[in-house]
Write a protein that holds these residues in place. Sequence first.
Motif, PDB file in Angstrom:
ATOM      1  N   GLY A  36       0.769  -1.235   0.000  1.00  0.00           N
ATOM      2  CA  GLY A  36       0.000   0.000   0.000  1.00  0.00           C
ATOM      3  C   GLY A  36       0.801   1.286   0.000  1.00  0.00           C
ATOM      4  N   VAL A  37       2.118   1.178  -0.044  1.00  0.00           N
ATOM      5  CA  VAL A  37       2.985   2.360  -0.016  1.00  0.00           C
ATOM      6  C   VAL A  37       3.679   2.491  -1.371  1.00  0.00           C
ATOM      7  CG1 VAL A  37       4.974   3.446   1.112  1.00  0.00           C
ATOM      8  CG2 VAL A  37       3.363   2.090   2.461  1.00  0.00           C
ATOM      9  N   ILE A  38       3.725   3.716  -1.906  1.00  0.00           N
ATOM     10  CA  ILE A  38       4.394   3.951  -3.183  1.00  0.00           C
ATOM     11  C   ILE A  38       5.887   3.655  -3.044  1.00  0.00           C
ATOM     12  CG2 ILE A  38       4.987   5.687  -4.912  1.00  0.00           C
ATOM     13  CD1 ILE A  38       2.325   7.069  -4.208  1.00  0.00           C
ATOM     14  N   CYS A  39       6.409   2.848  -3.945  1.00  0.00           N
ATOM     15  CA  CYS A  39       7.822   2.479  -3.905  1.00  0.00           C
ATOM     16  C   CYS A  39       8.692   3.644  -4.374  1.00  0.00           C
ATOM     17  CB  CYS A  39       8.069   1.281  -4.809  1.00  0.00           C
ATOM     18  SG  CYS A  39       7.284  -0.235  -4.222  1.00  0.00           S
ATOM     19  N   PRO A  40       9.938   3.681  -3.906  1.00  0.00           N
ATOM     20  CA  PRO A  40      10.845   4.754  -4.338  1.00  0.00           C
ATOM     21  C   PRO A  40      11.247   4.589  -5.799  1.00  0.00           C
ATOM     22  CG  PRO A  40      12.002   3.195  -2.933  1.00  0.00           C
ATOM     23  CD  PRO A  40      10.566   2.789  -2.927  1.00  0.00           C
ATOM     24  N   GLU A  41      11.619   5.710  -6.412  1.00  0.00           N
ATOM     25  CA  GLU A  41      12.167   5.647  -7.762  1.00  0.00           C
ATOM     26  C   GLU A  41      13.407   4.765  -7.714  1.00  0.00           C
ATOM     27  OE1 GLU A  41      12.993   9.425  -9.511  1.00  0.00           O
ATOM     28  OE2 GLU A  41      10.879   9.949  -9.664  1.00  0.00           O
ATOM     29  N   ASP A  42      13.427   3.753  -8.572  1.00  0.00           N
ATOM     30  CA  ASP A  42      14.542   2.815  -8.560  1.00  0.00           C
ATOM     31  C   ASP A  42      14.371   1.851  -9.723  1.00  0.00           C
ATOM     32  OD1 ASP A  42      16.882   1.578  -7.729  1.00  0.00           O
ATOM     33  OD2 ASP A  42      16.232   1.379  -5.650  1.00  0.00           O
ATOM     34  N   LEU A  43      15.342   0.978  -9.883  1.00  0.00           N
ATOM     35  CA  LEU A  43      15.294  -0.073 -10.885  1.00  0.00           C
ATOM     36  C   LEU A  43      14.762  -1.338 -10.217  1.00  0.00           C
ATOM     37  CD1 LEU A  43      16.094  -0.492 -13.883  1.00  0.00           C
ATOM     38  CD2 LEU A  43      18.238  -1.463 -13.037  1.00  0.00           C
ATOM     39  N   TYR A  44      13.735  -1.944 -10.795  1.00  0.00           N
ATOM     40  CA  TYR A  44      13.109  -3.155 -10.273  1.00  0.00           C
ATOM     41  C   TYR A  44      13.229  -4.257 -11.316  1.00  0.00           C
ATOM     42  CZ  TYR A  44      11.267  -0.092  -6.709  1.00  0.00           C
ATOM     43  OH  TYR A  44      11.165   0.797  -5.679  1.00  0.00           O
ATOM     44  N   THR A  45      13.312  -5.487 -10.863  1.00  0.00           N
ATOM     45  CA  THR A  45      13.440  -6.643 -11.742  1.00  0.00           C
ATOM     46  C   THR A  45      12.104  -7.363 -11.830  1.00  0.00           C
ATOM     47  OG1 THR A  45      15.742  -6.915 -11.101  1.00  0.00           O
ATOM     48  CG2 THR A  45      14.686  -8.814 -12.116  1.00  0.00           C
ATOM     49  N   TRP A  46      11.733  -7.775 -13.032  1.00  0.00           N
ATOM     50  CA  TRP A  46      10.511  -8.553 -13.222  1.00  0.00           C
ATOM     51  C   TRP A  46      10.858  -9.898 -13.838  1.00  0.00           C
ATOM     52  CZ3 TRP A  46       9.771  -9.981 -18.237  1.00  0.00           C
ATOM     53  CH2 TRP A  46      10.333  -9.188 -19.228  1.00  0.00           C
ATOM     54  N   THR A  47      10.036 -10.891 -13.494  1.00  0.00           N
ATOM     55  CA  THR A  47      10.131 -12.217 -14.089  1.00  0.00           C
ATOM     56  C   THR A  47       8.723 -12.667 -14.445  1.00  0.00           C
ATOM     57  OG1 THR A  47      12.055 -12.774 -12.741  1.00  0.00           O
ATOM     58  CG2 THR A  47      10.880 -14.610 -13.744  1.00  0.00           C
TER      59      THR A  47
END
Length: 72
Positions: A36-47
Amino acid sequence: KNGVEITFQMLIFNKWGEQIFSTNNITKGWDGTYKGVICPEDLYTWTITFSAPGNYKFLQKSPQSGNVMLLK
């Protein structure tokens, strides 16, 4: 789907490898939040992992993975 039973799973991980999102619904995307909290600007990995009966051929191989930059 055209009667083809496809299984689907998408996972999103933060830079520490913590899973922050998962879905088995191919129409549901990640909204950029975790608990429920907006994540920080960053690089995220998806699979993304998917499968179908043996006689159904995908153009891509499973699993697929990559990165997404979250911007505000």
